[in-house]
Design an enzyme around this catalytic site. Structure first.
Site, PDB file in Angstrom:
ATOM      1  N   GLU A  51      -1.793  64.571-146.930  1.00  0.00           N
ATOM      2  CA  GLU A  51      -3.234  64.702-146.696  1.00  0.00           C
ATOM      3  C   GLU A  51      -3.499  66.132-145.973  1.00  0.00           C
ATOM      4  O   GLU A  51      -4.734  66.671-146.094  1.00  0.00           O
ATOM      5  CB  GLU A  51      -3.251  63.673-145.462  1.00  0.00           C
ATOM      6  CG  GLU A  51      -4.571  63.007-145.118  1.00  0.00           C
ATOM      7  CD  GLU A  51      -4.660  61.983-144.233  1.00  0.00           C
ATOM      8  OE1 GLU A  51      -5.053  60.909-144.533  1.00  0.00           O
ATOM      9  OE2 GLU A  51      -4.160  62.313-143.212  1.00  0.00           O
ATOM     10  N   HIS A  71     -13.747  64.896-154.934  1.00  0.00           N
ATOM     11  CA  HIS A  71     -15.328  65.256-154.388  1.00  0.00           C
ATOM     12  C   HIS A  71     -15.815  64.138-154.112  1.00  0.00           C
ATOM     13  O   HIS A  71     -17.126  63.973-154.139  1.00  0.00           O
ATOM     14  CB  HIS A  71     -16.123  66.164-155.044  1.00  0.00           C
ATOM     15  CG  HIS A  71     -15.696  67.884-154.664  1.00  0.00           C
ATOM     16  ND1 HIS A  71     -14.393  68.259-154.700  1.00  0.00           N
ATOM     17  CD2 HIS A  71     -16.454  68.694-154.035  1.00  0.00           C
ATOM     18  CE1 HIS A  71     -14.571  69.436-154.470  1.00  0.00           C
ATOM     19  NE2 HIS A  71     -15.712  69.786-153.950  1.00  0.00           N
ATOM     20  N   CYS A 102      -9.846  59.607-136.541  1.00  0.00           N
ATOM     21  CA  CYS A 102     -10.079  59.454-137.806  1.00  0.00           C
ATOM     22  C   CYS A 102     -11.053  58.266-138.170  1.00  0.00           C
ATOM     23  O   CYS A 102     -11.395  57.937-139.150  1.00  0.00           O
ATOM     24  CB  CYS A 102      -8.769  59.017-138.636  1.00  0.00           C
ATOM     25  SG  CYS A 102      -7.602  60.319-138.742  1.00  0.00           S
TER      26      CYS A 102
END
Lengths: 144, 144, 144, 144, 144, 144
Positions: free
Chosen positions: E130, E80, E33
Site C-alpha cells: 500500500e 485509477h 483510514c
C-alpha cells in the site's frame, strides 16, 4: 513557472571506444567499458519541462502528449538497442551518457513544436542515469 | 539458523535467441529481447546464505570471504561482458535471467568449500533482478 | 556545460554537541542527536561536477580519477569513523550534515588540481544525505 | 548558503475535473484521472530551505521546528483526505500536482515567520511527487 | 523450480469502513483510514510465479502473457478506481490490503488456465504494498 | 494465513569487538567495523506477522497496536543509541546484525501477548538491514 520532471526507463547496450584513438589508449581511457563485445545498462531518463500552469486545466504540460513524444522520439530509438550499431548519431560520437543526453535533447527539440504550441511548456533539461549511482544532466539550451 | 542476503550489481549485455528455433519463432518468443545487436541491463544479484551465528564472532558468514568468492567467481565473469559471446555457459543455453541464476548457483557451489568449511554457512539461493520490476530466484538445491 | 553527479556511501557515527553551550541547552537544541554515547548513519554523498565533454572521449570527467580523489580524500577519512573523535575538522565544529558537507567541499577543492587540469571539469556542489529523508547541498563556491 | 531538503509523505485521493469544462472535454483532457469516483496516491513532498548555518549549532534550520510547521500546516490538511472535498483551495482549483504544490508553498509562507525569525532560513521550493515517476517543483517566489 | 516475481503499479482510492460496525467503532478501528471522503495510494503489486524453465526458451513464464493477464484482470479493474464504489468484491468486504490481495489471487486463478497450460507455470503468491513501508502477501493456495 | 511485513527505521552506532579475542584477532575478523571509536548505520527493521484476517475488519493485525509495540520495545531501546554502551544485551554479545535481529525477536516475543490475544496474529520473523545491500532475517521460532 513550475518545473515538471518525468522519468522513463529503457535498456540498451553500448561499447565505449573512440575511433580516433588506438586500442591501448581506448583501454586506458575507458577500462572495462571498452571490452570488445560491449555491455549494457538499464537507463533512466528524466525529462524536465518548465511552464506556467494553464488556468483551466491546472497543468503545465499534458502528460499524454509528453509521453507520446518521448516514446516516439527516444524510446523507439533506444529501447533494447545496441547504441553503437543501431543509432545513427553514435556512428560519429562515442555513446557515453554525456553524448546520449545531448542526442536526447536534440531529438526532443527537433519535434517539440510539432506537439507543443510556441507559448506552451518548454524543454528545460534531460538527465541520463546509466546506473543508480550516476546522473548526467544536459540543459536544453546546450543544443541548438 | 539465520538467513543473510547480500546484494551485488553488475552491468552486462545479452541477446535472447534460441539456436534451435528459426528467426520468426525467436522474434515471436522474445520480442524486443531478440533484436539482432543485443541490449543490456544493470543486473542486481542477491546471494542468500543460511547458518548459525558463530558464538564468539556473532556472525553467520564472514562478509569479506563471501565478497571475495562472489567477485572472483561471478563478477569477474559477468561484469561489463556480453553474456552470449564471453560466458562459456551461454554458448549452449540462452542467457535468460533464469539461466543466469542457475549458472550463478553452479559457479558459487563449485567453489563454496574452497572458502567455507563443511560446518560453515551454506548457500541457500541466488536471485537475479534484470530490472527493478523483475526478480528470478533459484534455490541452491536446484543445481547439483 | 553538462553536470555529472556521482554518489558514494559511507557509514560513520557522530554526536551533536556544541561545546560552547551547556548540557541542558544542547539537549534542547539537538534532542536525541545529543545522547551522550553518539549514534550513526549510512551517509550518501553526491559529488556534482560541471564541464564540457572532451571532443574525443565524449566525457566530462574521467570517473576513475574522480573515484580515486573521493576515496582518497573523503572516504578514507570518514568511512566507519567516529566523526567527533577521528576527524580533525570536528574538534572545532559540530559534525552536522551542513558542516560535513562543507568539510567535504574543502577537502575536494584542496586536492582538485592535483588530479584535474585547470581547463578540466570543476567541482560544482556536494550533497550529503544523512538518511533517505534529508539532503544538505553545499555549493563549491561556498568554501574558499 | 546551504540548501536543506527534507521529505514527507502523505496519502490522499483526488479527481481531476475542471468545472468550467464539459464532461467530454474533461475526459479527453484528464483521461483515467477524470474517472467519476476519484482515485489516490502516496504523495511525497520535498521542502527545500536555504540559509547560512548558525555558527554555534552548525545547522541551517532546526528540523523539529520545520517538522512541526509542515505537520501542522500541510500534513494535517492533506493526510488521508479527499483533496476535492476536504481542502478549501480545491473548491476553486483542480487538485493537480501543480496546484497542490502552489497551495503547499502558500500555506508554508503564510506561517513561516510565526516559526522562523526574519534573518533565519527561508523557504526555497516545494516539490510534489505524485508517483515515483513524476515531480512538480514550485519555487517559493512563484507565490506571493 | 524457479520463482519469478514481477511488479506492477496502480493508483486507487479507498475508505476502510465495516458496514456491520457503528461509526464510533469504525473510527476507533481504522483511524484516519476511516475519514468519510476516502483517501488513496500508489499500490505496488508483486505477482510470484513458480515453474521449471522450458528447455528451449530458457524461461519459466512468457512475460508478455503474464503482463496481458495482469493488465486485463487486475489493472483494468483497479487502476485509477475507487475500490469501494467501483470493484464488485468490495461491496461485501472492506478494501483492506489483505482483502485486495485475496481478490487479486482470486481474479488471477480464475483466468490462469485460459492463458497458461496445465503443465505450465503456476501462481505462487501475490504481495500488495500500500506504501513502501507495508507489504501484505497472500499465497495462491489461500484462495480456492 | 496472510503475511504482513511492516518496516521501521532507526539510526544507531556500534563497534564490532569480541571481548574473548585479542586486538589483532578482532582487527582481522571485523576489519573497519573494529575501528576503536565505533561507527553507525541507518538500520531498517522489517517485522513480519502471520495470521488470518478478521472477518469483520478484514485485517490480520491492528497496525496501531503493532506500531506501539515496536516503538515501545525496539525503537525506544535502539533509536540514536550506541548499541555497545546503552543496550544491556550487547554487554555480553557482539552487536552484529545477527545478534541485533535475535534481540529484536526476543524483545517482541516477550511483550507480544500483552498486546495481541492467543488466537491473534503471530510474529513470524524480523529482518535487519544494516545498509541497503545487506539483510539478516531471524525466524521468530529461533528464539525461545
Amino acid at each position: 513557472m513550475i518545473r515538471v520532471t518525468r522519468k522513463y526507463r529503457f535498456s540498451a547496450s553500448h561499447r565505449l571506444h573512440a575511433p580516433q584513438l588506438g586500442d591501448a589508449e581506448n583501454r586506458a581511457l575507458y577500462g572495462k567499458c571498452n571490452y570488445p563485445f560491449g555491455h549494457g545498462h538499464n537507463y533512466e531518463i528524466a525529462v524536465s519541462v518548465r511552464g506556467v500552469p494553464d488556468s483551466r486545466s491546472g497543468r503545465v504540460v499534458d502528460i499524454d502528449l509528453l509521453d507520446g513524444l518521448v516514446r516516439g522520439q527516444l524510446l523507439a530509438a533506444f529501447e533494447h538497442r545496441n547504441l553503437n550499431e543501431e543509432v545513427e548519431a553514435f556512428r560519429a560520437a562515442v555513446p557515453t551518457s554525456e553524448n546520449l543526453g545531448r542526442e536526447a535533447v536534440r531529438l526532443l527539440k527537433q519535434s517539440w513544436h510539432s506537439v507543443f504550441p510556441p507559448d506552451g511548456p518548454c524543454l528545460e533539461a534531460v538527465a541520463i542515469a546509466e546506473t543508480p549511482r550516476n546522473a548526467f544532466e544536459v540543459s536544453a539550451d546546450e543544443i541548438q
